[in-house]
Design a protein around this motif. Structure first.
Motif, PDB file in Angstrom:
ATOM      1  N   TRP A 145       0.831  -1.205   0.000  1.00 14.74           N
ATOM      2  CA  TRP A 145       0.000   0.000   0.000  1.00 14.74           C
ATOM      3  C   TRP A 145       0.870   1.262   0.000  1.00 14.74           C
ATOM      4  N   GLU A 146       1.898   1.226   0.827  1.00 20.05           N
ATOM      5  CA  GLU A 146       2.760   2.404   0.947  1.00 20.05           C
ATOM      6  C   GLU A 146       3.388   2.758  -0.395  1.00 20.05           C
TER       7      GLU A 146
ATOM      8  N   LYS B 106       2.304   1.921  -3.356  1.00 20.09           N
ATOM      9  CA  LYS B 106       1.288   2.244  -4.356  1.00 20.09           C
ATOM     10  C   LYS B 106       0.823   3.692  -4.242  1.00 20.09           C
ATOM     11  N   PHE B 107       0.691   4.190  -3.011  1.00 20.85           N
ATOM     12  CA  PHE B 107       0.113   5.519  -2.806  1.00 20.85           C
ATOM     13  C   PHE B 107       1.140   6.597  -2.465  1.00 20.85           C
ATOM     14  N   LYS B 108       2.386   6.248  -2.277  1.00 20.44           N
ATOM     15  CA  LYS B 108       3.420   7.198  -1.871  1.00 20.44           C
ATOM     16  C   LYS B 108       3.584   8.317  -2.900  1.00 20.44           C
ATOM     17  N   ARG B 109       3.730   7.914  -4.172  1.00 23.83           N
ATOM     18  CA  ARG B 109       4.025   8.896  -5.198  1.00 23.83           C
ATOM     19  C   ARG B 109       2.850   9.864  -5.401  1.00 23.83           C
ATOM     20  N   SER B 110       1.691   9.322  -5.549  1.00 26.57           N
ATOM     21  CA  SER B 110       0.549  10.189  -5.824  1.00 26.57           C
ATOM     22  C   SER B 110       0.290  11.134  -4.645  1.00 26.57           C
ATOM     23  N   ALA B 111       0.525  10.674  -3.431  1.00 22.23           N
ATOM     24  CA  ALA B 111       0.300  11.533  -2.270  1.00 22.23           C
ATOM     25  C   ALA B 111       1.288  12.693  -2.251  1.00 22.23           C
TER      26      ALA B 111
ATOM     27  N   GLU C  54       0.543  15.560  -4.798  1.00 24.25           N
ATOM     28  CA  GLU C  54      -0.547  16.482  -4.496  1.00 24.25           C
ATOM     29  C   GLU C  54      -0.184  17.513  -3.434  1.00 24.25           C
TER      30      GLU C  54
END
Lengths: 185, 70
Positions: A142-143, A145-150, A153
């Motif tokens: 999870w980390e 997968k969502f690290k870059r997009s977070a 932003e």
């Protein structure tokens, strides 16, 4: 004539015979009732010249009296009636029962109506996949997968090459008087 | 001894199947008599001779019922 009519009782041999009026019980109900009693009695079905069904019952238990035989006859009649009702309920609610069962089976498989499982990826030429391959990206943490997009932003972490000052806690929007522009007296 | 099976209630396949299953317990001869298939039982096993016709009748009936469910 009462139905079913007991027309032969031989308590000595543990036998009795029933006559079921033609058309009153469907054959399926008679078969169903016979099947229920088959473990504790010997049954032979027959038809008379008028088309009535005759049921010859012999108790398997060694010693039987007339009351036992009457009980057996009553059990057969009750079961026949129960079979009639059951088949009627099944017929009336067939569509509903099928719908409930299909929903239950689909639920057990984890599928809800209209779900796209995305398994197309696995079709075709992907048969030679290794067990470590992960075409659906299931094994990505999870980390990761969502690290870059977070981080993309968040404006404070944006690195666009400009020298814009980093916001500080003082930039929280306090009162900033602006000198009015206009003709001075 | 004999067992008479009405053809509107019992079918030939169920009877044949039962006679095969009980072949060790006696010798059977099948004939037709009007609406009936008549099974003549000879040389029954002495231990089961008292109940052999009834057991065969039950077996045939179970075959017929289970065949209708398929």
């Amino acid at each position: 004539m009462s139905t079913p009519e007991i027309f032969v009782v031989d308590a000595e041999k543990g036998r009795l015979s029933l006559r079921l009026k033609k058309g009153l019980y469907p054959m399926d109900a008679i078969y169903g009732a016979a099947y229920v009693l088959i473990d504790r009695s010997y049954l032979l079905l027959d038809k008379d010249d008028d088309g009535n069904v005759l049921v010859h019952i012999q108790a398997k238990a060694g010693k039987t009296d007339e009351q036992d035989l009457n009980t057996l006859a009553g059990d057969f009649a009750n079961e026949a009636l129960s079979q009639v009702l059951r088949s009627r309920v099944m017929r009336e609610h067939k569509t509903r029962i099928e719908s409930i069962i299909s929903q239950a089976v689909a639920g057990g498989l984890g599928i809800s109506a209209g779900d796209d499982l995305g398994l197309d990826v696995l079709d075709g030429d992907e048969d030679d996949l290794d067990f470590l391959d992960d075409p659906l990206g299931i094994a990505v943490p999870w980390e990761e997968k969502f690290k870059r997009s977070a981080s993309e932003e968040r404006p404070d972490t944006r690195d666009d090459g400009t020298d814009s000052p980093q916001p500080t806690p003082a930039d929280s929007g306090g009162f900033q008087p602006v000198k009015p522009e206009g003709p001075s007296e | 001894m004999e067992v008479r099976f009405h053809q509107q209630i019992y079918n030939k396949g169920a009877i044949t199947d039962a006679l095969e299953a009980y072949s060790e317990f006696g010798t059977f001869d099948t004939t037709k008599d009007g609406d009936y298939i008549v099974v003549e039982i000879s040389d029954p096993d002495s231990d089961f001779s008292a109940v052999l016709p009834q057991e065969i009748a039950n077996y045939v009936l179970a075959n017929v019922i289970e065949g209708r469910r398929d």
